[in-house]
Write a protein that holds these residues in place. Structure first.
Motif, short mmCIF file in Angstrom:
data_model
loop_
_atom_site.label_atom_id
_atom_site.label_comp_id
_atom_site.label_asym_id
_atom_site.label_seq_id
_atom_site.Cartn_x
_atom_site.Cartn_y
_atom_site.Cartn_z
N VAL A 14 4.81 -8.33 7.53
CA VAL A 14 4.47 -6.85 7.04
C VAL A 14 5.76 -6.14 7.39
O VAL A 14 6.18 -5.25 6.40
CB VAL A 14 3.28 -6.29 7.71
N ALA A 15 6.24 -6.15 8.58
CA ALA A 15 7.58 -5.04 8.98
C ALA A 15 8.61 -5.64 8.37
O ALA A 15 9.44 -4.54 7.70
CB ALA A 15 7.57 -5.36 10.46
N GLY B 296 0.65 -1.32 -0.09
CA GLY B 296 -0.01 0.04 0.22
C GLY B 296 0.89 1.20 -0.02
O GLY B 296 0.21 2.29 0.40
N LEU B 297 2.01 1.16 -0.31
CA LEU B 297 2.99 2.33 -0.25
C LEU B 297 3.27 2.85 -1.79
O LEU B 297 4.02 3.60 -1.76
CB LEU B 297 4.06 1.95 0.36
N TRP B 298 2.79 2.19 -2.59
CA TRP B 298 2.93 2.86 -4.19
C TRP B 298 1.81 2.71 -4.67
O TRP B 298 1.00 1.70 -4.81
CB TRP B 298 3.89 1.75 -4.83
N LEU C 88 -4.72 0.53 7.10
CA LEU C 88 -5.32 -0.56 7.59
C LEU C 88 -4.35 -1.85 7.78
O LEU C 88 -4.44 -2.62 8.44
CB LEU C 88 -6.44 -1.23 6.54
N LEU C 89 -3.24 -1.69 6.90
CA LEU C 89 -2.24 -2.66 6.93
C LEU C 89 -1.32 -2.30 8.13
O LEU C 89 -0.54 -3.28 8.70
CB LEU C 89 -1.59 -2.91 5.48
N HIS C 90 -0.73 -0.96 8.09
CA HIS C 90 0.46 -0.80 8.67
C HIS C 90 0.29 -0.25 10.23
O HIS C 90 1.19 -0.74 11.16
CB HIS C 90 1.40 0.04 7.97
N VAL C 91 -0.85 0.30 10.51
CA VAL C 91 -1.25 0.75 11.70
C VAL C 91 -1.43 -0.61 12.64
O VAL C 91 -0.51 -0.76 13.79
CB VAL C 91 -2.32 1.56 11.73
N PRO C 92 -2.31 -1.44 12.46
CA PRO C 92 -2.33 -2.72 13.37
C PRO C 92 -1.27 -3.63 13.26
O PRO C 92 -1.12 -4.50 14.04
CB PRO C 92 -3.73 -3.44 12.88
N MET C 93 -0.52 -3.65 12.27
CA MET C 93 0.78 -4.52 12.05
C MET C 93 1.98 -4.11 12.82
O MET C 93 2.24 -4.21 13.68
CB MET C 93 0.63 -4.83 10.73
#
Length: 398
Positions: A201-202, A34-36, A58-63
């Motif tokens: 994800v990280a 979700g970064l491009w 939705l992907l990076h905040v909870p993960m």
């Protein structure tokens, strides 16, 4: 077939070559994260922009973000420094991922424009088979570096996740504070699943940020090398042709210099964070390795050893590619000096001398406007990491 159609055919073939081929895999990963943007800037609608940002949130905040916070809670809850050290190396790593994510997020549109300019700018179009061979060989090497870095990161994570499954008691591949009782079959698999997804994800975010930053630096260094090949052409042409070519090369050099400044701005924050935290991450990784018993958990040990290698590579690669920019740009002075400029007219010689004086100024990329990115800073980071590591061992012995 006449000469003109052959030349036109070659030019058309050169234009079809993908000049940013080494970055395609990284761009694909960034799109999944979700970064491009999935669409070109001119084709984006308001709805697509909203969905793009929603996808990233939705992907990076909870993960990534929440997982990092839970790791730091586990660090502060640890009963002693040895237990905290089991989590501290990774919590520091994730703490670097967060500013990288935010920085890339904010600069994503600018980065897309930068890459598009590298891809479609006619000034960078290939003019000979020699340039194409050089370009392909260098990009092939960079693709191998991407595969090595990505593969090593994935294997390090897999080693940790698989290794804990063979333990007698309940353990997590990367410990974090779990807000519920997880030392039971149901709770453990919930905690384990979140551990795998959040760390994946990280991990992929960090790898893609690192390698894409390296790719931008690598590409700029390659443009200086491309210009060097074109300066070689001046050795075999007369003054009339040399003047036209020289003016085109000077304009190309000015364009590359502007691209270098733009690249510096785009990678500055990511490299600065890496420089600041790398010594601590490498130090605590080595500290945990020193405290581990190989026979107790072989998988975890080799996973930790691989993680340490990746962390060293993480700070080495941008320093190496930035050093290549300095080296390749410095060689331009010698390339133009090798031309037949002594046989040219006084006005042309004066112009070349002025340009050579301009080339004497080294091209250096800085992180945060302070640290000069290059091999010397890598040496300093490793020296600092060893100093911190020796200090930890001395304190631990007392």
């Amino acid at each position: 077939m006449s000469r003109i159609p052959i030349e036109k055919f070659r030019i058309q073939q050169y234009k079809k070559i993908d000049r940013v081929s080494s970055g395609r895999l990284l761009i694909l990963i960034l799109k999944v994260l979700g970064l491009w943007h999935w669409q070109e800037e001119e084709d984006q609608s308001v709805l697509s922009i909203i969905l793009h940002h929603l996808h990233a949130w939705l992907l990076h905040v909870p993960m990534s973000f929440a997982f990092c916070a839970l790791m730091w809670i586990e660090v502060f809850r640890a009963p002693d420094f040895v237990e905290a050290g089991k989590v501290l190396y990774m919590s520091l790593t994730l703490s670097v991922v967060i500013p990288k994510t935010l920085s890339f997020w904010l600069l994503s549109t600018r980065i897309c424009r930068f890459i598009k300019d590298l891809q479609v700018n006619p000034m960078y179009e290939f003019q000979s088979q020699e340039e194409i061979l050089m370009w392909h060989s260098q990009h092939k090497l960079f693709k191998n570096v991407v595969r090595l870095y990505l593969g090593g990161s994935v294997l390090a994570a897999l080693g940790a996740f698989i290794g804990v499954l063979f333990e007698e008691d309940y353990q997590l591949g990367f410990p974090y504070w779990v807000p519920f009782e997880w030392h039971n079959p149901r709770g453990y698999w919930l905690a384990y699943l979140y551990n795998v997804v959040a760390m994946s994800v990280a991990c992929f975010s960090n790898v893609s940020f690192d390698m894409f930053g390296c790719y931008m630096i690598f590409h700029i260094g390659l443009l200086y090398k491309l210009l060097s090949l074109r300066f070689h052409q001046l050795q075999h042409v007369d003054e009339v042709k040399a003047k036209d070519k020289l003016m085109a090369f000077v304009l190309m050099h000015m364009k590359i210099k502007r691209a270098t400044k733009e690249c510096e701005h785009l990678v500055s924050h990511y490299v600065l964070n890496q420089i600041i935290f790398s010594a601590l991450i490498i130090c605590f990784s080595g500290y945990r390795l020193q405290k581990m018993n190989i026979m107790d958990n072989v998988g975890q040990f080799f996973s930790m050893l691989q993680f340490l290698s990746i962390m060293i590579l993480e700070i080495f690669l941008p320093c190496y590619f930035a050093n290549e920019i300095t080296v390749n740009s410095s060689l331009l002075l010698f390339d133009i000096y090798k031309s037949n400029w002594l046989n040219y007219s006084p006005s042309t010689r004066k112009f070349i001398i002025l340009f050579m004086e301009f080339l004497k100024q080294p091209v250096i990329i800085k992180a945060g406007g302070y640290f000069e990115i290059g091999l010397p800073i890598f040496t300093k980071v490793m020296n600092n990491a060893y100093t911190f590591f020796a200090l930890l061992l001395n304190v631990d012995e007392k």
